[in-house]
Design a protein around this motif. Structure first.
Motif, PDB file in Angstrom:
ATOM      1  N   LEU A   1      13.047  43.232 -80.936  1.00  0.00           N
ATOM      2  CA  LEU A   1      14.273  44.018 -80.857  1.00  0.00           C
ATOM      3  C   LEU A   1      14.758  44.481 -82.226  1.00  0.00           C
ATOM      4  N   GLY A   2      14.067  44.056 -83.282  1.00  0.00           N
ATOM      5  CA  GLY A   2      14.508  44.420 -84.627  1.00  0.00           C
ATOM      6  C   GLY A   2      15.746  43.685 -85.073  1.00  0.00           C
ATOM      7  N   ILE A   3      15.870  42.423 -84.621  1.00  0.00           N
ATOM      8  CA  ILE A   3      17.037  41.600 -84.916  1.00  0.00           C
ATOM      9  C   ILE A   3      16.646  40.430 -85.805  1.00  0.00           C
ATOM     10  N   ASP A   4      17.478  40.117 -86.787  1.00  0.00           N
ATOM     11  CA  ASP A   4      17.315  38.910 -87.589  1.00  0.00           C
ATOM     12  C   ASP A   4      17.841  37.742 -86.758  1.00  0.00           C
ATOM     13  N   PRO A   5      16.993  36.805 -86.312  1.00  0.00           N
ATOM     14  CA  PRO A   5      17.451  35.742 -85.405  1.00  0.00           C
ATOM     15  C   PRO A   5      18.465  34.801 -86.046  1.00  0.00           C
ATOM     16  N   GLY A   6      18.537  34.772 -87.376  1.00  0.00           N
ATOM     17  CA  GLY A   6      19.513  33.920 -88.044  1.00  0.00           C
ATOM     18  C   GLY A   6      20.871  34.566 -88.186  1.00  0.00           C
ATOM     19  N   ARG A   7      21.005  35.826 -87.706  1.00  0.00           N
ATOM     20  CA  ARG A   7      22.285  36.528 -87.846  1.00  0.00           C
ATOM     21  C   ARG A   7      22.696  37.160 -86.521  1.00  0.00           C
ATOM     22  N   ILE A   8      22.694  36.340 -85.468  1.00  0.00           N
ATOM     23  CA  ILE A   8      23.199  36.767 -84.171  1.00  0.00           C
ATOM     24  C   ILE A   8      24.583  36.147 -83.992  1.00  0.00           C
ATOM     25  N   ILE A   9      25.566  36.990 -83.740  1.00  0.00           N
ATOM     26  CA  ILE A   9      26.941  36.535 -83.556  1.00  0.00           C
ATOM     27  C   ILE A   9      27.345  36.814 -82.118  1.00  0.00           C
ATOM     28  N   VAL A  10      27.959  35.829 -81.462  1.00  0.00           N
ATOM     29  CA  VAL A  10      28.448  35.990 -80.100  1.00  0.00           C
ATOM     30  C   VAL A  10      29.879  36.501 -80.165  1.00  0.00           C
ATOM     31  N   ALA A  11      30.155  37.582 -79.454  1.00  0.00           N
ATOM     32  CA  ALA A  11      31.485  38.186 -79.477  1.00  0.00           C
ATOM     33  C   ALA A  11      31.913  38.537 -78.064  1.00  0.00           C
ATOM     34  N   GLY A  12      33.216  38.501 -77.837  1.00  0.00           N
ATOM     35  CA  GLY A  12      33.741  38.887 -76.538  1.00  0.00           C
ATOM     36  C   GLY A  12      35.227  39.114 -76.620  1.00  0.00           C
TER      37      GLY A  12
ATOM     38  N   PRO B   1      20.254  28.557 -79.665  1.00  0.00           N
ATOM     39  CA  PRO B   1      20.507  29.278 -80.917  1.00  0.00           C
ATOM     40  C   PRO B   1      21.846  28.864 -81.527  1.00  0.00           C
ATOM     41  N   ALA B   2      21.863  28.656 -82.836  1.00  0.00           N
ATOM     42  CA  ALA B   2      23.107  28.324 -83.532  1.00  0.00           C
ATOM     43  C   ALA B   2      23.800  29.620 -83.902  1.00  0.00           C
ATOM     44  N   VAL B   3      24.970  29.858 -83.345  1.00  0.00           N
ATOM     45  CA  VAL B   3      25.612  31.152 -83.510  1.00  0.00           C
ATOM     46  C   VAL B   3      27.083  30.986 -83.868  1.00  0.00           C
ATOM     47  N   PRO B   4      27.596  31.852 -84.764  1.00  0.00           N
ATOM     48  CA  PRO B   4      29.051  31.923 -84.936  1.00  0.00           C
ATOM     49  C   PRO B   4      29.667  32.621 -83.737  1.00  0.00           C
ATOM     50  N   VAL B   5      30.937  32.357 -83.505  1.00  0.00           N
ATOM     51  CA  VAL B   5      31.646  33.026 -82.419  1.00  0.00           C
ATOM     52  C   VAL B   5      32.875  33.701 -83.014  1.00  0.00           C
ATOM     53  N   LEU B   6      33.124  34.965 -82.632  1.00  0.00           N
ATOM     54  CA  LEU B   6      34.191  35.733 -83.279  1.00  0.00           C
ATOM     55  C   LEU B   6      35.562  35.500 -82.678  1.00  0.00           C
ATOM     56  N   GLU B   7      35.655  35.032 -81.448  1.00  0.00           N
ATOM     57  CA  GLU B   7      36.953  34.798 -80.844  1.00  0.00           C
ATOM     58  C   GLU B   7      37.386  33.370 -81.130  1.00  0.00           C
ATOM     59  N   LEU B   8      38.505  33.187 -81.833  1.00  0.00           N
ATOM     60  CA  LEU B   8      38.986  31.839 -82.142  1.00  0.00           C
ATOM     61  C   LEU B   8      39.791  31.291 -80.975  1.00  0.00           C
ATOM     62  N   PRO B   9      39.564  30.025 -80.586  1.00  0.00           N
ATOM     63  CA  PRO B   9      40.360  29.407 -79.524  1.00  0.00           C
ATOM     64  C   PRO B   9      41.816  29.242 -79.955  1.00  0.00           C
TER      65      PRO B   9
ATOM     66  N   ALA C   1      24.716  29.259 -88.828  1.00  0.00           N
ATOM     67  CA  ALA C   1      23.286  29.554 -88.700  1.00  0.00           C
ATOM     68  C   ALA C   1      22.485  28.350 -89.170  1.00  0.00           C
ATOM     69  N   GLU C   2      22.847  27.177 -88.718  1.00  0.00           N
ATOM     70  CA  GLU C   2      22.228  25.940 -89.184  1.00  0.00           C
ATOM     71  C   GLU C   2      20.734  25.951 -88.860  1.00  0.00           C
ATOM     72  N   GLY C   3      19.949  25.481 -89.814  1.00  0.00           N
ATOM     73  CA  GLY C   3      18.518  25.420 -89.611  1.00  0.00           C
ATOM     74  C   GLY C   3      17.775  26.627 -90.126  1.00  0.00           C
ATOM     75  N   THR C   4      18.487  27.608 -90.651  1.00  0.00           N
ATOM     76  CA  THR C   4      17.838  28.788 -91.212  1.00  0.00           C
ATOM     77  C   THR C   4      18.057  28.810 -92.718  1.00  0.00           C
ATOM     78  N   ASP C   5      17.367  29.708 -93.393  1.00  0.00           N
ATOM     79  CA  ASP C   5      17.532  29.797 -94.835  1.00  0.00           C
ATOM     80  C   ASP C   5      18.886  30.378 -95.222  1.00  0.00           C
ATOM     81  N   ARG C   6      19.652  30.807 -94.226  1.00  0.00           N
ATOM     82  CA  ARG C   6      20.995  31.314 -94.480  1.00  0.00           C
ATOM     83  C   ARG C   6      22.061  30.288 -94.132  1.00  0.00           C
ATOM     84  N   ASP C   7      21.650  29.054 -93.842  1.00  0.00           N
ATOM     85  CA  ASP C   7      22.586  28.025 -93.402  1.00  0.00           C
ATOM     86  C   ASP C   7      23.625  27.742 -94.481  1.00  0.00           C
ATOM     87  N   PRO C   8      24.908  28.021 -94.223  1.00  0.00           N
ATOM     88  CA  PRO C   8      25.921  27.744 -95.231  1.00  0.00           C
ATOM     89  C   PRO C   8      26.446  26.321 -95.178  1.00  0.00           C
TER      90      PRO C   8
END
Length: 334
Positions: free
Chosen positions: A165-176, A197-205, A219-226
């Protein structure tokens, strides 16, 4: 809502509605004045077929050639029907891009994978993002956990097929948005609990404890893990939100302090800032019932107080997150 279920919906799945928070009483009163009658389950089919639920066309989604659009049927949850994913990829992209995995709103009873994409694609066009939007089975015909399981199955497929799909798997964000925001939080929890998949979520509870949990999705487990205590959204406004930034004994982050100063500076600031955070300036002017030029003047003053622009997609996203944290801090210190 009327508790009488339509044909095909199990009666033992229904019951009295949950109680509303007393703070919502004023808003509910205004809503009631503009509603002709209470919504019943029998009304849902008519609403789904009405003009207000008109679907965006492929031409709308392509935004004059800015996106390549396709719809794929992929495996749903184990033993359940397949699901549909709408994929909007920036045209001519030659490298793997970050992606927004979108879960639409509509009270979990309305909408489809094209709902809410008009404004979301404006972000994606500005920030060079792939958008993947899932169509989940709606209630009441398909009660919980069908919607969240469908959404999670779509996330798994997207992560597993990120390369094609041309997506970086370490930079998938779930949004809604709206009901999609609740499903996004639930999908992120499933990903955590099931080792997905370890993903950030944009909607805060809405609670401090839930916010701190959501802010640990990285993005835990990737080279971008902060690291386990920070969410980075570097492609979505340069944000770095510490998980410990929400709590009764913590100081608010600089963006929240800037909001405090702005809202204290003028009586109109709170309403203007909140409206602009969730709408384009022209739409915000209509909602605030003021001339567009007046809003532009106020917006310039608000940006001066905040110390950054808020009229573009990056600025609005950063402002939305700051407003969410600002509300949490206010609730904690009442």
């Amino acid at each position: 809502m009327d508790a009488t279920p339509p044909s095909g919906v199990r009666a033992d799945r229904t019951g009295p509605p949950p109680p509303f928070d007393p703070e919502l009483a004023a808003a509910l009163g205004v809503i009631g004045e503009h509603m002709d009658a209470l919504l019943s389950l029998d009304d849902i089919p008519a609403i789904r077929g009405s003009e207000i639920m008109a679907r965006l066309s492929d031409e709308d989604l392509r935004q004059e050639g800015a996106f390549e659009v396709e719809e794929r049927t992929v495996a749903g949850p184990s033993g359940e029907p397949d699901i549909s994913l709408l994929i909007c990829r920036p045209a001519g992209a030659g490298t793997a891009l970050p992606a927004l995995y979108h879960i639409h709103g509509g009270g979990m009873i309305l909408g489809d994978n094209r709902s809410g994409l008009a404004s979301l694609l404006d972000w994606a066009r500005e920030l060079n993002l792939v958008v993947v939007s899932v169509e989940y089975r709606p209630a009441p015909e398909h009660p919980h956990p069908a919607p969240v399981e469908d959404a999670y199955a779509g996330l798994l497929w997207t992560s597993e097929h990120a390369g094609e799909l041309g997506i970086d798997p370490g930079r998938i964000i779930v949004a809604g948005g709206s009901a999609g925001g609740g499903l996004a939080a639930a999908v992120a929890l499933l990903a955590r609990d099931r080792g997905g998949p370890a993903v950030p979520v944009l909607e805060l509870p809405a609670s401090a404890a839930a916010a701190r949990t959501a802010l640990r999705f990285t993005a835990e487990g990737t080279d971008r893990d902060p690291g386990p205590r920070t969410v980075y959204a570097d492609k979505l406004g340069g944000l770095a939100l510490p998980a410990g930034s929400v709590g009764p004994d913590t100081e608010p982050i600089p963006d929240v302090r800037a909001l405090d100063r702005a809202i204290a500076a003028a009586p109109w600031a709170a309403g203007t800032i909140h409206t602009v955070a969730y709408a384009t300036s022209l739409r915000a002017a209509a909602e605030l019932n003021m001339h567009h030029s007046t809003l532009q003047d106020r917006l310039a003053q608000a940006e001066h107080w905040l110390g950054r622009p808020v009229h573009d997609p990056r600025g609005r996203l950063r402002l939305q997150l700051a407003l969410a944290l600002w509300r949490l801090h206010r609730n904690l210190h009442r």
